[in-house]
Write an enzyme that holds these catalytic residues in place. Structure first.
Site, mmCIF file in Angstrom:
data_model
loop_
_atom_site.group_PDB
_atom_site.id
_atom_site.type_symbol
_atom_site.label_atom_id
_atom_site.label_comp_id
_atom_site.label_asym_id
_atom_site.label_seq_id
_atom_site.Cartn_x
_atom_site.Cartn_y
_atom_site.Cartn_z
ATOM 1 C CB SER A 14 -1.825 0.768 2.077
ATOM 2 O OG SER A 14 -2.535 1.887 2.919
ATOM 3 C CG HIS A 17 -9.785 5.067 -2.965
ATOM 4 N ND1 HIS A 17 -9.801 5.130 -1.763
ATOM 5 C CD2 HIS A 17 -8.517 5.080 -3.181
ATOM 6 C CE1 HIS A 17 -8.552 5.543 -1.197
ATOM 7 N NE2 HIS A 17 -7.668 5.525 -2.132
ATOM 8 N NE ARG A 45 3.741 1.993 2.820
ATOM 9 C CZ ARG A 45 2.468 2.528 2.528
ATOM 10 N NH1 ARG A 45 1.515 1.932 2.900
ATOM 11 N NH2 ARG A 45 2.534 3.181 1.273
ATOM 12 C CG ASP A 103 -3.132 0.055 5.655
ATOM 13 O OD1 ASP A 103 -2.137 0.087 5.070
ATOM 14 O OD2 ASP A 103 -4.154 1.201 5.739
ATOM 15 C CE LYS A 163 -6.437 2.080 3.829
ATOM 16 N NZ LYS A 163 -5.347 3.304 4.021
#
Ligand code: URA
Length: 444
Positions: free
Chosen positions: A183, A82, A168, A161, A187
């Site tokens: 967050s 990621h 947010r 989220d 995921k």
């Protein structure tokens, strides 16, 4: 337990128990806690932070707010990567097929563009016919056959989220390390991989421009992953200037194919080899980093990575001929050359400004509902450290011909370049590796 008391507790700097965090997340997700109370809680976290246990609890409550993907029908160790997001970051497109060609298994869920940064799903969709909307069973089947699959994140993945992120976004609480970490990790954990390699960007084009914040974010995410039993490591990598030369969906796919064929830009290739080695080692392939790196390099040289990319495209409905013939990718109506107004050395190419120039040109969405023109983007001809003569090509803009977008994009791109008389070395790309054992600064 009541929401008012919990907001006050966090506001006063106390930590919340597992049960209290569960009460907040479950209450908000099910509509029992209104936006204004959640917003006040998020702002308290902005000022007072969260400890490692609270971050882990928050992440796991968000994971359990939706469906977790069970990847157990896929045989072997599943490894994910990621990136926290950058400009020109097409790493997944090169990394996943190379790791798969080396024997790794990459079952990946990706997102679309976020702010000034691009998204892997949008990039893939510039390949004619390519799909990313598969069911879990199809995802499992493709991964079992090709050892890699990249699909779009489903709406059922960590829905808490999604709700919290939207809040947010409008309450100035996006740039909060415990909230970013939970967050992203909610995921990643819900997507089911056994091992996770995180690429945390730092520099102008990153969500954490300051190195110390990037390290804090990486440590928090590694702590969350390791804390729930997933092998997790992170690298801090530079995003002061864009990665590679291409920015924009189809242009980035072309650059990825060039990289798989051995003619990619050195920085992208280096990052792929670094992250790829880590993914192989986590998967138990290779004993040491130099060996893993050599294996990846050999699969660029023998084109096994490119062949794997072809098989992946075919399995997901795309036209595999693109690997041999990138001319079938969407082509822009027109191109505009940007020339240097002076001679000297490139001292800076501000990644954020280049990302915004590409967006202004039309490479991204202006509203959530917009379709993107996948052919639009920018190719940089000069990067930091390059000498340049007056009148020489700095970059090429690929455009739909709309001058109301071209003029501001050209201005912004020109402003992204700093050209001076002194040579400036390119900024470091690989700055640190962070694991459960701590932070190791690197000399990349
Ligand atoms: N990406 C995410 O998924 N979440 C954040 O909070 C920031 C970046």
């Amino acid at each position: 337990m009541n929401t008012y008391e919990l907001i006050k507790k966090k506001r006063d700097g106390e930590s919340l128990s597992t049960k209290e965090i569960e009460y907040l997340i479950s209450g908000f997700t099910h509509g029992r806690i209104p936006d204004y109370q959640m917003a006040a809680f998020l702002m308290s976290v902005y000022f007072k932070g969260m400890n490692a246990r609270e971050c882990r609890d928050l992440t796991m409550k968000m994971v359990h707010s939706g469906e977790s993907v069970d990847l157990s029908p896929i045989k072997g160790f599943k490894v994910d990567k990621h990136s926290t997001g950058g400009v020109g970051d097409k790493t997944t497109l090169v990394l996943a097929p190379l790791v798969a060609a080396c024997g790794g298994i990459v079952a990946k869920m990706s997102g679309r563009e976020l702010g000034h940064t691009g998204g892997t799903v949008d990039k893939l969709e510039s390949i004619p016919g390519m799909r990313t909307d598969f069911t879990r069973d199809q995802f499992v089947d493709i991964t079992n056959r090709v050892h890699m699959s990249v699909i779009a994140q489903t709406a059922t993945l960590a829905p808490a989220d999604k709700l919290i992120y939207a809040l947010r976004n409008v309450t100035a609480t996006v740039d909060v390390i415990p909230l970013i970490a939970s967050s992203i990790m909610s995921k990643k954990l819900a997507a089911g991989a056994d091992g996770i390699v995180l690429d945390v960007k730092t520099g102008a084009g990153a969500f954490t421009p300051h190195y110390t914040d990037a390290v804090k974010l990486a440590k928090t995410m590694v702590g969350i992953g390791e804390g729930v039993g997933r092998k997790t490591t992170a690298f801090i990598t530079g995003m002061a200037q864009p990665l590679g030369c291409a920015i924009g969906n189809a242009l980035e796919v072309k650059e990825s194919i060039d990289t798989l064929n051995g003619s990619g830009p050195p920085d992208l290739t280096d990052l792929v080899l670094t992250l790829g080695s880590e993914m192989l080692l986590l998967s138990g392939i290779g004993q040491a980093r130099p060996e893993a790196r050599a294996l990846l390099k050999s699969h660029i040289a023998n084109k096994k990575g490119a062949q794997r990319f072809k098989a992946f495209i075919e399995a997901q409905g795309g036209d595999p001929d693109v690997v041999e013939n990138t001319d079938i990718l969407p082509r822009s109506k027109t191109t505009i050359s940007l020339e240097s107004g002076r001679s000297g050395f490139v001292q800076g190419v501000d990644a954020l400004e280049v990302g915004m120039a590409a967006k202004t040109l039309g490479a991204g969405r202006q509203t959530k509902e917009d379709a993107i023109d996948l052919s639009i983007g920018i190719v940089l001809n000069k990067k930091v450290g390059d000498p340049v003569r007056q009148g020489e090509l700095l970059a090429v803009l690929h455009s739909d011909g709309d001058t109301s977008k071209i003029d501001p994009a050209v201005k912004r791109l020109l402003g992204a370049y700093t050209i001076g008389t002194e040579y400036m070395a390119p900024p470091k790309l690989i700055l640190a590796r962070i694991s459960g054992d701590g932070v190791k600064e690197l000399n990349g």
